[in-house]
Design a protein around this motif. Sequence first.
Motif, PDB file in Angstrom:
ATOM      1  N   HIS A  99      -9.931   7.141   4.369  1.00 32.78           N
ATOM      2  CA  HIS A  99     -10.211   5.943   3.575  1.00 32.78           C
ATOM      3  C   HIS A  99      -9.385   5.918   2.285  1.00 32.78           C
ATOM      4  O   HIS A  99      -8.756   4.904   1.963  1.00 32.78           O
ATOM      5  CB  HIS A  99     -11.706   5.931   3.251  1.00 32.78           C
ATOM      6  N   HIS A 100      -9.375   6.996   1.537  1.00 35.15           N
ATOM      7  CA  HIS A 100      -8.643   7.007   0.268  1.00 35.15           C
ATOM      8  C   HIS A 100      -7.136   6.909   0.478  1.00 35.15           C
ATOM      9  O   HIS A 100      -6.432   6.300  -0.332  1.00 35.15           O
ATOM     10  CB  HIS A 100      -8.998   8.257  -0.536  1.00 35.15           C
ATOM     11  N   LEU A 101      -6.649   7.507   1.559  1.00 36.92           N
ATOM     12  CA  LEU A 101      -5.215   7.394   1.845  1.00 36.92           C
ATOM     13  C   LEU A 101      -4.852   5.948   2.170  1.00 36.92           C
ATOM     14  O   LEU A 101      -3.789   5.455   1.767  1.00 36.92           O
ATOM     15  CB  LEU A 101      -4.837   8.314   3.008  1.00 36.92           C
ATOM     16  N   ALA A 102      -5.737   5.246   2.887  1.00 33.09           N
ATOM     17  CA  ALA A 102      -5.495   3.823   3.177  1.00 33.09           C
ATOM     18  C   ALA A 102      -5.454   3.020   1.884  1.00 33.09           C
ATOM     19  O   ALA A 102      -4.595   2.140   1.707  1.00 33.09           O
ATOM     20  CB  ALA A 102      -6.582   3.281   4.102  1.00 33.09           C
ATOM     21  N   HIS A 103      -6.384   3.285   0.950  1.00 34.27           N
ATOM     22  CA  HIS A 103      -6.334   2.627  -0.360  1.00 34.27           C
ATOM     23  C   HIS A 103      -4.988   2.888  -1.036  1.00 34.27           C
ATOM     24  O   HIS A 103      -4.372   1.972  -1.617  1.00 34.27           O
ATOM     25  CB  HIS A 103      -7.449   3.159  -1.265  1.00 34.27           C
ATOM     26  N   ALA A 104      -4.527   4.135  -0.989  1.00 32.60           N
ATOM     27  CA  ALA A 104      -3.283   4.510  -1.663  1.00 32.60           C
ATOM     28  C   ALA A 104      -2.090   3.759  -1.068  1.00 32.60           C
ATOM     29  O   ALA A 104      -1.238   3.234  -1.799  1.00 32.60           O
ATOM     30  CB  ALA A 104      -3.072   6.025  -1.566  1.00 32.60           C
ATOM     31  N   TYR A 105      -2.023   3.693   0.257  1.00 34.91           N
ATOM     32  CA  TYR A 105      -0.930   2.952   0.904  1.00 34.91           C
ATOM     33  C   TYR A 105      -0.990   1.468   0.554  1.00 34.91           C
ATOM     34  O   TYR A 105       0.052   0.815   0.387  1.00 34.91           O
ATOM     35  CB  TYR A 105      -0.985   3.150   2.423  1.00 34.91           C
ATOM     36  N   SER A 106      -2.203   0.921   0.450  1.00 31.50           N
ATOM     37  CA  SER A 106      -2.323  -0.517   0.179  1.00 31.50           C
ATOM     38  C   SER A 106      -1.719  -0.879  -1.164  1.00 31.50           C
ATOM     39  O   SER A 106      -1.090  -1.930  -1.310  1.00 31.50           O
ATOM     40  CB  SER A 106      -3.799  -0.943   0.220  1.00 31.50           C
ATOM     41  N   THR A 107      -1.903  -0.037  -2.161  1.00 28.94           N
ATOM     42  CA  THR A 107      -1.422  -0.381  -3.500  1.00 28.94           C
ATOM     43  C   THR A 107       0.043   0.005  -3.699  1.00 28.94           C
ATOM     44  O   THR A 107       0.813  -0.744  -4.288  1.00 28.94           O
ATOM     45  CB  THR A 107      -2.322   0.234  -4.584  1.00 28.94           C
ATOM     46  N   PHE A 108       0.466   1.170  -3.175  1.00 31.08           N
ATOM     47  CA  PHE A 108       1.857   1.572  -3.396  1.00 31.08           C
ATOM     48  C   PHE A 108       2.824   0.602  -2.726  1.00 31.08           C
ATOM     49  O   PHE A 108       3.794   0.130  -3.345  1.00 31.08           O
ATOM     50  CB  PHE A 108       2.116   2.992  -2.886  1.00 31.08           C
ATOM     51  N   PHE A 109       2.591   0.268  -1.454  1.00 24.67           N
ATOM     52  CA  PHE A 109       3.540  -0.582  -0.741  1.00 24.67           C
ATOM     53  C   PHE A 109       3.366  -2.068  -1.066  1.00 24.67           C
ATOM     54  O   PHE A 109       4.090  -2.903  -0.548  1.00 24.67           O
ATOM     55  CB  PHE A 109       3.455  -0.326   0.760  1.00 24.67           C
ATOM     56  N   SER A 110       2.423  -2.378  -1.951  1.00 18.87           N
ATOM     57  CA  SER A 110       2.326  -3.745  -2.486  1.00 18.87           C
ATOM     58  C   SER A 110       3.006  -3.870  -3.838  1.00 18.87           C
ATOM     59  O   SER A 110       3.212  -4.966  -4.336  1.00 18.87           O
ATOM     60  CB  SER A 110       0.850  -4.144  -2.627  1.00 18.87           C
ATOM     61  N   SER A 111       3.340  -2.727  -4.452  1.00 18.17           N
ATOM     62  CA  SER A 111       3.832  -2.730  -5.837  1.00 18.17           C
ATOM     63  C   SER A 111       5.315  -3.027  -5.960  1.00 18.17           C
ATOM     64  O   SER A 111       5.769  -3.531  -6.990  1.00 18.17           O
ATOM     65  CB  SER A 111       3.550  -1.362  -6.470  1.00 18.17           C
TER      66      SER A 111
END
Length: 556
Positions: A99-111
């Motif tokens: 779950h936390h890794l999915a959160h991390a991918y969501s924000t990094f690759f949106s930035s």
Amino acid sequence: MKTLGFSVGHDKGAVIIENGKVSIGITQERLSRIKHDGAYQGGAIPIESINYCLNHLGLTYKDIDLYVYSTTEIIDDVEEQFNRLIKMDLSFKLKYIPHHLAHAYSTFFSSGFDDAAIVVADASGSILNNLNKLSSWYNNIDRTNLNEEDDWTEGMSIYHFNKKDYEEVYKKWIKFPVPLDTDDSVSVGTMYSEGSLQLIYEPNTHSWPAGKLMGLASYANQDIVNEAPFYIIEKDDEIFIPNKRIYPKVNFNSDFYSKACVAGIYQREQERVSLILAEKAKKLTNSKNICVAGGSFLNCNSNEKILNSGLFENCYFVPPSDDSGIPLGCAWYGYQQLSDIKDVKPLSPYLGKTYNQTDIISAINQHPYLTFEKYEDFDKLIEDTSYWLSQNRVIGWFQDGSEIGPRALGNRSILASPINSWITGHINNDIKKREWYRPFAPAVLFEHQDTIFDSNIYSPYMMVTTLVKEEWRSKIPAVTHVDNSSRHQSVTKESNLKFYKLIDSFNKRTGVPVLLNTSFNGPKEPIVETPGNAISTFLEIGLDFLIIGNFLISKK
């Protein structure tokens, strides 16, 4: 190359990435009309959201190269459900991530960043046990401090990301089930949720949304807040958050002043731990950029503290910080497994499908007592809409694809003039049916932003608060909170041309380049998705006009 990410748990949904671009995304609640859909469903996969995305792009299940999901359920039976529902075995294309890794991918690759420190904080993430796949990611975690019936779950995480790889540099595990009223350390999301349960619990609906606590905290006596002892402790590079209520004698039945003061202390601690995590991220990664995700970072005041700390040159706050962003992160993880990602643009949050004229007319025809006018010239519709806004009419505004995340950003919005203070009470009490003390956000033309607000930072997602300048507080009282703050949305021609034109037209009429913008939904319902949803809500909550595409709709 096509990847589909989906989530299991509350606020579940689906997202598809095609050839390095986010093509479509939806949160299940928008389709089912059940707020936070997935919270009480026992781990059902969001098949309606998956089909919505596939059908919009004209794809079949076989066309997807990789499916990636995340779950916060104790038992992971997603593979079995998936194969049963789609009536074929695609498990060789199905992958799980935490779950936390999915959160991390969501924000990094949106930035759009090449490199960043990533901080994830929420109530809790994936659960570590033998009934799901998290143990294959973390197989050497010490269980010494756990009872036999307890497990670990993700509490707070920090990563260092680039476009090719990542490193997890910090992880705080907390007990699951979360221990209540103990000295065990919990997550910041658990602390804030417990504060919400304590102070703003609604017995009739059995709900306690954290956003209400943030609004209530602004009414606190700051002298009392400042005098209260620190609750969160940082010691030996660890963050200790005791799961005991702050001033427990004050609860949702107490007087408003007492509740506001205790809410202010919870908010102070939320901001403190957010800064502690940002400082730890800087120390562990030495990156000049930071991205955050997780429900704790829907707290705009905390985001403002990070932004103003000077720790990082660039800060990014993803709009679906809550679990509605998990499918986005899953899809990006999958895409990284299949492709060498070279260039990623900042996220445009408008990921829903666009409804055509036939869809709109069909929805209108279901209600023969409506009056509507179709405008061939959209600019004329803009002029008429800005006129009605200047006359203090409250308008439902529905354009193009819906926004991903919990905040309306100009495509599924209720709009009003910010010029008269009474409009706040009118929308809170008569339309949204919510607490009188909750604030509304301003959408502002970015070129005028630093004239009105104490910020020149481009903030297109309503994720950061700032102060309204003194000379403007009496000009836009409907979007100036009691502490003179505002959760502003920067609007440009590039970010949302139609919304920009409407605010610009309103500015030419009134000299105010700002509109009050709140989510297009009624009490206890999700934001509208379809023209039919929009018309039903328009009729139920007493808006003056509804604009869908080129149609202006009113009641006979």
